[in-house]
Each structure stands twice: as C-alpha cells, then as structure tokens.
Design a protein around this motif. Structure first.
Motif, PDB file in Angstrom:
ATOM      1  N   GLY A  80       0.819  -1.199   0.000  1.00 11.74           N
ATOM      2  CA  GLY A  80       0.000   0.000   0.000  1.00 11.74           C
ATOM      3  C   GLY A  80       0.854   1.250   0.000  1.00 11.74           C
ATOM      4  O   GLY A  80       2.085   1.182  -0.048  1.00 11.74           O
ATOM      5  N   SER A  81       0.190   2.388   0.053  1.00 12.61           N
ATOM      6  CA  SER A  81       0.893   3.669  -0.008  1.00 12.61           C
ATOM      7  C   SER A  81       0.244   4.653   0.956  1.00 12.61           C
ATOM      8  O   SER A  81      -0.855   4.417   1.461  1.00 12.61           O
ATOM      9  CB  SER A  81       0.847   4.245  -1.430  1.00 12.61           C
ATOM     10  OG  SER A  81      -0.499   4.391  -1.863  1.00 12.61           O
ATOM     11  N   ASP A 120       2.389   3.202  -6.079  1.00  9.53           N
ATOM     12  CA  ASP A 120       3.447   2.661  -6.935  1.00  9.53           C
ATOM     13  C   ASP A 120       2.835   1.548  -7.777  1.00  9.53           C
ATOM     14  O   ASP A 120       2.367   0.537  -7.240  1.00  9.53           O
ATOM     15  CB  ASP A 120       4.575   2.121  -6.062  1.00  9.53           C
ATOM     16  CG  ASP A 120       5.747   1.573  -6.869  1.00  9.53           C
ATOM     17  OD1 ASP A 120       5.622   1.440  -8.110  1.00  9.53           O
ATOM     18  OD2 ASP A 120       6.775   1.238  -6.254  1.00  9.53           O
ATOM     19  N   LEU A 121       2.828   1.725  -9.090  1.00 10.42           N
ATOM     20  CA  LEU A 121       2.233   0.707  -9.949  1.00 10.42           C
ATOM     21  C   LEU A 121       3.004  -0.603  -9.912  1.00 10.42           C
ATOM     22  O   LEU A 121       2.490  -1.634 -10.335  1.00 10.42           O
ATOM     23  CB  LEU A 121       2.108   1.229 -11.379  1.00 10.42           C
ATOM     24  CG  LEU A 121       1.046   2.320 -11.559  1.00 10.42           C
ATOM     25  CD1 LEU A 121       1.013   2.794 -13.004  1.00 10.42           C
ATOM     26  CD2 LEU A 121      -0.328   1.816 -11.128  1.00 10.42           C
ATOM     27  N   LEU A 165       1.019  -7.560  -6.850  1.00  9.96           N
ATOM     28  CA  LEU A 165      -0.219  -8.078  -6.285  1.00  9.96           C
ATOM     29  C   LEU A 165      -1.077  -8.770  -7.332  1.00  9.96           C
ATOM     30  O   LEU A 165      -1.792  -9.732  -7.014  1.00  9.96           O
ATOM     31  CB  LEU A 165      -1.008  -6.937  -5.626  1.00  9.96           C
ATOM     32  CG  LEU A 165      -0.349  -6.358  -4.371  1.00  9.96           C
ATOM     33  CD1 LEU A 165      -1.078  -5.096  -3.922  1.00  9.96           C
ATOM     34  CD2 LEU A 165      -0.321  -7.382  -3.244  1.00  9.96           C
ATOM     35  N   GLU A 166      -1.010  -8.300  -8.555  1.00 13.20           N
ATOM     36  CA  GLU A 166      -1.758  -8.983  -9.611  1.00 13.20           C
ATOM     37  C   GLU A 166      -1.275 -10.420  -9.762  1.00 13.20           C
ATOM     38  O   GLU A 166      -2.081 -11.345  -9.965  1.00 13.20           O
ATOM     39  CB  GLU A 166      -1.604  -8.213 -10.933  1.00 13.20           C
ATOM     40  CG  GLU A 166      -2.415  -8.777 -12.089  1.00 13.20           C
ATOM     41  CD  GLU A 166      -1.703  -9.888 -12.845  1.00 13.20           C
ATOM     42  OE1 GLU A 166      -2.396 -10.715 -13.482  1.00 13.20           O
ATOM     43  OE2 GLU A 166      -0.454  -9.913 -12.818  1.00 13.20           O
ATOM     44  N   ARG A 167       0.012 -10.619  -9.635  1.00 12.41           N
ATOM     45  CA  ARG A 167       0.556 -11.970  -9.751  1.00 12.41           C
ATOM     46  C   ARG A 167       0.151 -12.821  -8.540  1.00 12.41           C
ATOM     47  O   ARG A 167      -0.328 -13.947  -8.684  1.00 12.41           O
ATOM     48  CB  ARG A 167       2.088 -11.909  -9.866  1.00 12.41           C
ATOM     49  CG  ARG A 167       2.566 -11.397 -11.218  1.00 12.41           C
ATOM     50  CD  ARG A 167       4.034 -11.004 -11.189  1.00 12.41           C
ATOM     51  NE  ARG A 167       4.913 -12.102 -10.824  1.00 12.41           N
ATOM     52  CZ  ARG A 167       5.329 -13.072 -11.654  1.00 12.41           C
ATOM     53  NH1 ARG A 167       4.915 -13.057 -12.909  1.00 12.41           N
ATOM     54  NH2 ARG A 167       6.144 -14.020 -11.249  1.00 12.41           N
ATOM     55  N   LEU A 168       0.325 -12.275  -7.345  1.00 12.16           N
ATOM     56  CA  LEU A 168       0.036 -13.038  -6.134  1.00 12.16           C
ATOM     57  C   LEU A 168      -1.458 -13.298  -5.941  1.00 12.16           C
ATOM     58  O   LEU A 168      -1.871 -14.420  -5.629  1.00 12.16           O
ATOM     59  CB  LEU A 168       0.570 -12.292  -4.910  1.00 12.16           C
ATOM     60  CG  LEU A 168       2.068 -12.352  -4.641  1.00 12.16           C
ATOM     61  CD1 LEU A 168       2.423 -11.411  -3.497  1.00 12.16           C
ATOM     62  CD2 LEU A 168       2.504 -13.774  -4.304  1.00 12.16           C
ATOM     63  N   ALA A 209      -6.847  -3.430  -3.235  1.00 10.78           N
ATOM     64  CA  ALA A 209      -8.288  -3.598  -3.361  1.00 10.78           C
ATOM     65  C   ALA A 209      -8.676  -4.002  -4.780  1.00 10.78           C
ATOM     66  O   ALA A 209      -9.574  -4.837  -4.975  1.00 10.78           O
ATOM     67  CB  ALA A 209      -9.001  -2.305  -2.968  1.00 10.78           C
ATOM     68  N   ALA A 210      -8.004  -3.422  -5.765  1.00 14.12           N
ATOM     69  CA  ALA A 210      -8.318  -3.764  -7.148  1.00 14.12           C
ATOM     70  C   ALA A 210      -7.966  -5.218  -7.445  1.00 14.12           C
ATOM     71  O   ALA A 210      -8.702  -5.921  -8.152  1.00 14.12           O
ATOM     72  CB  ALA A 210      -7.562  -2.837  -8.098  1.00 14.12           C
TER      73      ALA A 210
END
Length: 257
Positions: free
Chosen positions: A108-109, A116-117, A123-126, A169-170
């Motif tokens: 998170g940020s 940070d993209l 997170l998309e991978r995990l 969240a996304a």
C-alpha cells in the motif's frame, strides 16, 4: 456460518475428502492444514516456500496422528506446474474435493497519488494470477467430486477501497470476480439439479495470528479474523449444500456501510 461437525470432526462431511490448500506455508495455511486434518480430510498443501510448508505439514501430522497430510513445492504462477499438481493429486488420491486459496500479500501507499504501480504488478501476480491458475487447474476435478469447493479468502476492502490501498483492493476485487465466474460455471453445469460443486468467497477485514499478537501485545486487532476461526469456517462450507454456498460471499467481519 459455523461448522456442524464439532469436536474432532470425524465422521463429518470431510471424512475421507481430499482437499488441496494453495499457500499452505503461511499462518492461515498452517491453521487450515490442522483443521482439515482434524476433520478427517486428506490434505495436500502447496507453497513456494518449502521450509514453511514443511513446518505446517509436520505440525498437522503431529497433532492428528494417522492423518494424511502432504506438501508439494509448487509455483502457482506457472499454469503448467499448477495443472500438473492437480493432475498428480487426483491420480494419487482418486479425487479432489476442495481447493482452498490462501495465497496472500499486501502493498500500500500513504496516499492515492503516491501509489506505486509496481505494487499492482506484484499483487496482480500473487492475488489474481494464482487464483486464475488454481481455478483452471482444479475446476474439472472439483466438478467430478460431487462435493467440490473452491474457496477464496478476500478482504472487505475489495468492495470499499481506501486511497492508499488502490492496488490491493483492485487485485482482490479482480480475484473475487474471477471466483464468481467459476461459480457461474458450476451453476450452469449443474443445470436444473443445481450445482454439484461450489465456488465461494470468505471475506475478512484482515487476519490475525498468535505471532502478531505477541509482536504487538497492546494492539486490539478490532474486526480481524483469527486464522483458526477462518479454518473453522473453511471446513464448515462442506456442511452446507453446494447450492447454498455457490457464488456467495461469506462474511467473517462486519459488512462495510
């Protein structure tokens, strides 16, 4: 929802069932291995960290003498390797009655503008890709089981994201959508008789375990779900008809307003 088995769970809906646990090396995975073994299931854990996985497998075996608990080091980011894990498990044990997805991660940020993209990439991978791979690999065996369950653990923030948790969240929301698509597949395959398998989402605010409490003895962890409670809720999904579980979000914390 609570498990109807009670006690050690022997003789219940999970007696003799074969349940795979993805992400079995973490605290939630260790708790799931223990509870599923207690309920009489054959438990097949997978994790990318062989040491943490072995600790969980050994603990479940020690706690429940005679239980079959195994561990495989699997790269769930590799679809071929994930499919091979499912194929090998079904061949060895003759069936697969569950896939519990416990692969986690958080980034998170401080604010939305500071996101940070690279956090999204990780997170998309995990949180998404591992759901895609396990669902594609295990959908067939779960449908053949007659009592299959695909269970995703998600976060309340997926439906009410905060500024600093955009990536997390996304990713959780995407994983939920993918799981609900699997649920619709089970529904359609069941036809008028209803689904033979179920895909569902267990929603928590966050998870807590004993090591976290020891590190922060003054913390309240308000609204958090203990990993042992999560494991209990996981086992309880087999006590309900597939039609009542399939496509549902099962809340283990208060729903956001």
């Amino acid at each position: 929802m609570t498990s109807a088995t009670g006690g050690n769970g022997r003789g219940g809906a999970l007696e003799g069932a074969v349940v795979a646990v993805a992400g079995a090396g973490g605290p939630a995975g260790h708790a799931a291995l223990l509870r599923l073994a207690e309920a009489g299931a054959v438990v097949v854990g997978a994790d990318a960290d062989p040491q943490r996985l072995a600790q969980g497998v050994d603990a479940a075996r020690f706690a429940h003498g005679g239980a079959t608990v195994t561990g495989d080091t699997v790269d769930l980011l590799d679809l071929g390797e994930t499919r091979e894990w499912a194929r090998r498990t079904e061949k060895e044990f003759g069936r697969i009655d569950g896939l519990v997805h416990l692969v986690g991660g958080w980034r998170g940020s401080a604010s939305f503008a500071e996101t940070d993209l690279g956090d999204w990439d990780a997170l998309e991978r995990l949180l998404v890709r591992t759901v895609q791979h396990t669902s594609l690999a295990f959908e067939g065996p779960l449908q053949r089981s007659g009592k299959g369950r695909f269970l995703l653990v998600s976060a309340a923030g997926a439906g009410k994201p905060t500024a600093g948790n955009a990536a997390y969240a996304a990713a959780k929301a995407a994983a939920e959508a993918w799981t609900l698509a699997l649920a619709d597949s089970f529904r359609k395959q069941g036809g008028e008789a209803g689904p033979r398998a179920a895909a569902a989402i267990l929603v928590v605010k966050a998870l807590v375990h004993d090591a976290m409490r020891a590190e922060r003895p003054q913390a309240k962890f308000a609204g958090f779900t203990d990993v042992r409670e999560l494991a209990e809720e996981i086992t309880g999904t087999w006590d309900q008809p597939a039609e009542e579980v399939n496509g549902n979000r099962l809340w283990l914390t208060k729903k956001p307003a």
